[in-house]
Structure formats: structure tokens, C-alpha cells
Design an enzyme around this catalytic site. Structure first.
Site: not given
Ligand code: PLP
Ligand code: COI
Length: 367
Positions: A108, A211, A247
Site C-alpha cells: 500500500r 494513505k 468511511e
Molecule cells: N481508513 C483510513 C482513512 C485509515 O487511516 C485507516 C488506517 O490505516 C483505515 C481506514 C484502516 O486501514 P487498515 O486496516 O489498513 O489500518
Molecule cells: C491506522 O489505523 O494505522 C491509522 O493510520 C489510523 C490513524 C491513526 C491515522
């Protein structure tokens, strides 16, 4: 300041400084109540840094400093050329430390880098940086059963100087770690969220699927407003029509009904690795799964709802308020997470902690 010593064998670099820092931090560490740890920053022994210059990545440096020396015209500062990741290391009952699906984070970060024209971090370099950062800060991995984990934060930014709007020629990649507790202070107690119609976090053809830092600064007005009104977070809608759920600020959304796990498909949300994993877990539990557009009006039909992400893990949502249309959707009236949410949570956490066999091959032991 950077430590200038560098070499290929990252474990041997700068170890004296790391040990010194460790002794200084040890006293502070003994006072930590791991069960009460917030999701915040705590100083550890060291972090790992790489620089990209003249078209290639340099050797790793281990730094005991929490600061970086950065050019005043760096594109990361002016034009938001910055992307980051978040993953966690878990202490098992067996004393082994495991990382969850790190390769997905590496992939990612490459997509994010390509999305805002930065030099991508090769998967192998990402692996070396993340595993070294955890290994060199092993004592900060919170104990098994404390509910806390070691959060790993890789970040990549344009550190080369430009004044015109263009991608930098130089980049910096840093991985630091910090022990954390739950992201939403409610933990497994259902929280309340509010639908936001006045702020867009990301545009349909923008950077929502990457991200990148800019998405988070764009979300701040809504998040602060939501917090001031007593909500754990805001839920964003699709920017084009304001009809579909996108989201929540730091996590994906899911709803449960009729033995089905339903989560939004959108071209402006982050592809959550936790959500991807919950879809697989739900399937393995005999549930149906759907990734599709989720209209706000469907909220009234869900039996359970939740937010999921690395930081959020699974945060059950007890109530969603849509003030603009005077609607309140309630899911957990007894103050407890619903049965499907609890089943998914328990299974996910059991795999992450090494309590249950890693049947999906998600965990890597840090050795
Ligand atoms: N959506 C956003 C905007 C986020 O910052 C995160 C955190 O990483 C997620 C979703 C969840 O993603 P992940 O499960 O890969 O941490
Ligand atoms: C995560 O879940 O790792 C995130 O990046 C969410 C937040 C702390 C920005």
C-alpha cells in the site's frame, strides 16, 4: 541529528547509542501502566531512516533522535508529498512478537507513493526497516494481555527542495514505533458517530485511496467538530452525491444484517487491511460478505455496525446520528457490542496475539 554511521547489517549499527538511550528510558518504562496506555506517542530507543538521492535509496541509519533535519523548501512541507503506514506488533503468550500482514502495508505504501509521485520504498527495504525498528525496540512491545500493542509508523516524504509545484528529487523514509492503547477511548464499548455533510475528506478522483497526510488534514475540521459534540468520530459520505457511506476518519465502516458482512465500495476510501481480513474471517465463519455502495438510508436496516482499522481494531458503533435529516440509528441499546462484532473481534485478536493458529498466514514472528 542523524547518526552518520551506516552499514548493511542494521543490528550492528549504532548499538551503543541505542543501549544508552535504552538505559535512560528503562526507568520511565517501569512506571508505565500498559493497561491504561492511550493511542499516543511515547519515546522509544531508536528509529530507522533511509534517504533517496541521485535516483537510489541509501543505507539504513539508526537514530536515537526524535527529530529530523529538514530543508525549508522540502516538498513534504509545502506540497503535501507525504505518505505513511500503520501496522502493529503483538506480544504473544509464548513470548514471541508477531507482525500482522506487513507485506500488505508495504504494497500500500508503494501505491501511495505512486499516487503522489514519490520514490517508492521497495518491499524488501520496508521489511528490513519495520523488522529492525521492532527488534531494536523490543522492550517497548506491551505485555501479552494488556490490550496494548506496539504501533509501527513508517513514513515517506519529499525531502528535496523545490519551490515550483513538482515532485522532489530526494525522499526520506523513516520507521518509528510507539506503544499504544485503543484508538477510540471507548474500546469495545459501543461509541457514537455523526454523519458529516459539510466537509469532504477526499474527492472521488482524488487521493482518498492513498494513505497520504493531506487526506487527514482535510478531515480535521469534521473530526474536531464531531469530538466537540461528544462523538468518537465523523462518518464521511461520498463527495459527489452525499448519498453513500464512505468511511470514518481513521477507519473503514461495516454493517451486519441477515448473516452478511457489508462494507462500502468507494473510490475515495482507504483499502483497509483490517477490513480485508474481516471479510475473510466472516466468510470462514459461514457469513456472506458484500463490498458495495452503502446508502445512508440502509443504516436503519443493520443489526450491528462498526469501524475497523489497525488503530481502531474493531470499534463497535452504538449510535449514528445524521443531524441534517434528523435521524438517529441505534445498534447496541444495552451498551454492549453485538454478537457478530464480538465473534469477529475475538477471532482477529486471537490470531494477532498468537492464541489461535494462524490459518490465513497473516502473522510473521519478529526474530
Ligand atoms: N481508513 C483510513 C482513512 C485509515 O487511516 C485507516 C488506517 O490505516 C483505515 C481506514 C484502516 O486501514 P487498515 O486496516 O489498513 O489500518
Ligand atoms: C491506522 O489505523 O494505522 C491509522 O493510520 C489510523 C490513524 C491513526 C491515522
Amino acid at each position: 541529528m542523524y547518526n552518520r554511521e551506516s552499514g548493511h547489517n542494521i543490528e550492528k549499527i549504532n548499538i551503543k547509542n541505542v543501549l544508552l538511550r535504552h538505559q535512560l528510558n528503562n526507568e520511565l518504562m517501569e512506571k508505565i501502566d500498559w493497561t491504561k496506555l492511550p493511542f499516543g506517542y511515547l519515546k522509544t530507543d531508536c528509529n530507522i531512516r533511509y534517504r533517496y538521492k541521485n535516483g537510489k535509496w541509501g543505507k539504513p541509519e539508526v537514530s536515537t533522535s526524535e527529530y529530523i533535519d529538514i530543508h525549508i523548501a522540502a516538498t513534504g512541507l509545502h506540497y503535501g508529498q507525504e505518505a505513511f503506514e500503520g501496522l502493529k506488533a503483538y506480544m504473544g503468550k509464548d513470548g514471541k512478537v508477531r507482525l500482522f500482514r506487513w507485506e500488505e502495508n508495504a504494497k500500500r505504501l508503494i501505491r501511495s507513493a505512486e499516487g503522489i509521485i514519490m520514490a517508492p520504498v521497495p518491499v524488501e527495504m520496508f521489511r528490513e526497516a519495520v523488522f529492525s525498528a521492532v527488534k531494536l525496540n523490543m522492550n517497548y512491545v506491551p505485555p501479552y494481555g494488556s490490550g496494548a500493542t506496539l504501533y509501527v509508523r513508517p513514513l515517506l516524504f519529499g525531502s528535496g527542495a523545490e519551490v515550483g509545484v513538482k515532485p522532489a528529487a530526494e525522499y526520506t523514509f523513516i520507521v518509528f514505533v510507539t506503544p499504544v492503547g485503543p484508538y477510540f477511548k471507548e474500546g469495545l464499548k459501543p461509541c457514537s458517530m455523526v454523519i458529516c455533510r459539510t466537509v469532504d475528506r477526499a474527492a472521488p478522483l482524488g487521493t482518498g485511496t492513498f494513505k497520504v497526510g493531506g487526506n487527514y488534514s482535510a478531515s480535521l475540521r469534521a473530526l474536531i467538530q464531531a469530538k466537540e459534540q461528544g462523538y468518537a468520530s465523523a462518518i464521511f459520505l461520498d463527495a459527489r452525491e452525499k448519498i453513500y457511506i464512505d468511511e470514518s476518519g481513521p477507519a473503514n465502516f461495516y454493517g451486519i444484517k441477515d448473516n452478511t458482512y457489508i462494507t462500502p465500495k468507494s473510490d475515495s476510501i482507504l483499502n483497509s487491511i483490517t477490513n480485508m481480513s474481516l471479510i475473510e474471517l466472516a466468510k470462514s465463519m459461514g457469513m456472506k460478505t458484500e463490498r458495495r455502495r452503502v446508502p445512508v438510508t440502509e443504516l436503519s436496516t443493520f443489526a450491528e455496525a462498526g469501524a475497523c482499522g489497525t488503530a481502531a481494531v474493531i470499534s463497535p458503533i452504538g449510535k449514528i446520528v445524521d443531524p441534517d435529516v434528523n435521524m438517529v440509528y441505534e445498534y447496541c441499546t444495552d451498551g454492549k457490542a453485538g454478537p457478530v462484532t464480538m465473534k469477529l473481534y475475538n477471532k482477529l485478536v486471537a490470531i494477532q496475539n498468537g492464541d489461535e493458529p494462524d490459518e490465513f498466514g497473516w502473522m510473521t514472528v519478529v526474530e
